[in-house]
Design an enzyme around this catalytic site. Structure first.
Site: not given
Length: 479
Positions: A259, A413-415
């Site tokens: 994101h 921070v979203h993977l």
């Protein structure tokens, strides 16, 4: 000196996927060994979002990047509990339409939405997921006020927090993996080796036969492990690299999804900065394409938000108590690659934003700036090179014209999605329950499994899927 361990199941990584897997398996009677590269840091030892926390609990001090045009900075937790120890604790269930799309497109077997949402209920009880019982921070009030004045949908995101009686937003205690699932796993007999780095997984044909670790303690030493099965839970960057180094490559690391976010800082006429907390309000008027929320606003991170145009914005840092940082996040169509390279400890990561992604980032930043103005911001400082100062609605046109994704500090921070699960072998690296294709006893059980970025904070999705898969593993091993 070499030390040896035997176990039924070796779990590599202790974050949202690894900790829940360890607790589920240990409580079912399996002999579990968890290996974590980072240290065990009890909550309260470091200040949240501080430079000390970044140094002790993040990989590479939080300075890692996916190469591209533009490059995207990302963060990985590197400590017991992984990302659950360093994130903001916001919790969103996966949307049912997202689960249905994954089930159909990737042919995920036994992927019933009701079953997964039932597991979410268990997780919510275990983590004390709840809204703030008392007063919100000023940063939260700002987002709500601005969105309400525009008539835009917004709501409070619950968090995995406990609060003392009469407490408010700043009194919460994060219920991360070191306070919940890891202690459960240990109580059931699991062993946890912190500060041990995986060097290699050995294999004989389709079967993994052992692992070699290096102790990162001052005395050092080599550690070998024999196991029946190994479950890789190193996160969306490290997991594909581990698999590739072990020779498992089918669809591994080829579909990184994130994101992407852009940020701004906004100054108000009174103190609004809460350095150790973030806003619990998110604006979802344009979801799932764009959403807005509050970012960490520790003084050092305020300075970082001003860095892209430090010449014009830098002097504002002295007013940091009156500044707060916010983000606009998008659901990206782009994809990235994670590639282990011989001789390099960390993999090379790349990511390509599509034209639509770049346009959405600009739209998101402009709309976020509008929210700030409606909330009463005196000045808005967009985080991109040569950005103009925004004081009125009339300034938004100049900001929009000046924006380009190539000039922005894009981060995430979203993977996820680097070992997608499902029975469609043309799309998926592992089967519907995380077993790696081409392997007899190697599994994945972390954010890598999510076939796409879910459009919401992904931790609830990760934990629900991990517990589902761990229970299936226990059922199959018991039969």
């Amino acid at each position: 000196m070499t030390t040896h361990h035997d176990c039924d199941v070796l779990i590599i990584g202790s974050g949202a996927g690894g900790a829940t897997t360890a607790a589920t398996l240990a409580e079912a009677g399996h002999d579990v060994l968890v290996v974590e590269e980072g240290p065990w840091v009890d909550q309260g030892e470091v200040t949240p979002f501080s430079l000390e926390q970044m140094d002790r609990q993040y990989r590479s001090g939080g300075v890692t990047v996916a190469l591209g045009l533009p490059s995207i900075a990302y963060t990985e937790g590197r400590c017991a509990g992984g990302g659950t120890e360093v994130n903001s604790g916001l919790y969103r269930r996966p949307p049912e339409e997202t689960l249905a799309r994954w089930r159909d497109r990737y042919r995920i077997a036994d992927f019933d939405s009701d079953d997964l949402l039932s597991i979410c209920e268990e997780v919510e009880a275990a983590l004390a997921v709840q809204t703030v019982p008392g007063r919100h921070t000023a940063a939260s009030d700002i987002l709500r006020r601005g969105a309400d004045r525009l008539g835009w949908q917004n709501d409070e995101i619950p968090r995995w927090m406990t609060y003392p009686e009469g407490g408010d937003a700043t009194d919460g205690q994060r219920q991360s993996m070191t306070r919940t699932y890891l202690p459960r796993a240990i109580a059931a007999g699991a062993r946890v080796l912190c500060e041990h780095r995986l060097e290699r997984i050995s294999r004989a044909g389709a079967r993994a036969t052992g692992a070699e670790l290096t102790s990162l303690a001052p005395q050092g030493g080599t550690v070998t492990v024999s196991f029946r099965d190994v479950i890789v839970c190193g996160g969306a960057i490290q997991t594909p690299a581990i698999l590739q180094r072990a020779g498992f490559r089918h669809r591994v690391g080829r579909t990184l999804a994130v994101h992407p976010t852009v940020k701004l800082a906004a100054r108000f006429d009174s103190a609004v900065n809460t350095p150790s907390d973030v806003s619990v309000i998110q604006v979802k008027e344009f979801a799932p394409n764009i959403s807005f929320g509050g970012s960490a606003s520790h003084p050092g991170l305020v300075a970082l938000a001003l860095t892209d145009n430090w010449r014009d914005f830098g002097s504002a840092v002295t007013s940091w108590p009156e500044l707060a940082v916010y983000y606009a996040a998008i659901t990206s169509e782009g994809r990235g690659w994670v590639q282990a390279v011989p001789g390099l400890r960390d993999p090379v990561v790349t990511y390509r934003l599509t034209r639509r992604d770049r346009q959405l980032l600009g739209q998101g930043l402009a709309r976020l700036a509008l929210v700030m103005l409606e909330a009463g911001a005196l000045e808005v400082y967009p985080s991109f090179k040569e950005a103009p100062l925004v004081r009125t609605r009339a300034d938004l046109a100049a900001m929009t014209e000046a924006f380009a994704a190539m000039k922005a500090s894009v981060m995430t921070v979203h993977l996820c999605s680097t070992a997608p699960m499902g029975d469609d072998e043309s799309l998926c690296a592992v089967d519907s329950f995380g077993k790696v294709r081409g392997a007899d006893n190697v599994f994945v059980n972390d954010a890598s499994l999510l076939p796409e970025a879910p459009g919401v904070n992904p931790q609830a999705s990760v934990m629900a899927v991990a517990i589902r898969n761990a229970r299936r593993y226990c059922d199959e091993r018991a039969s």
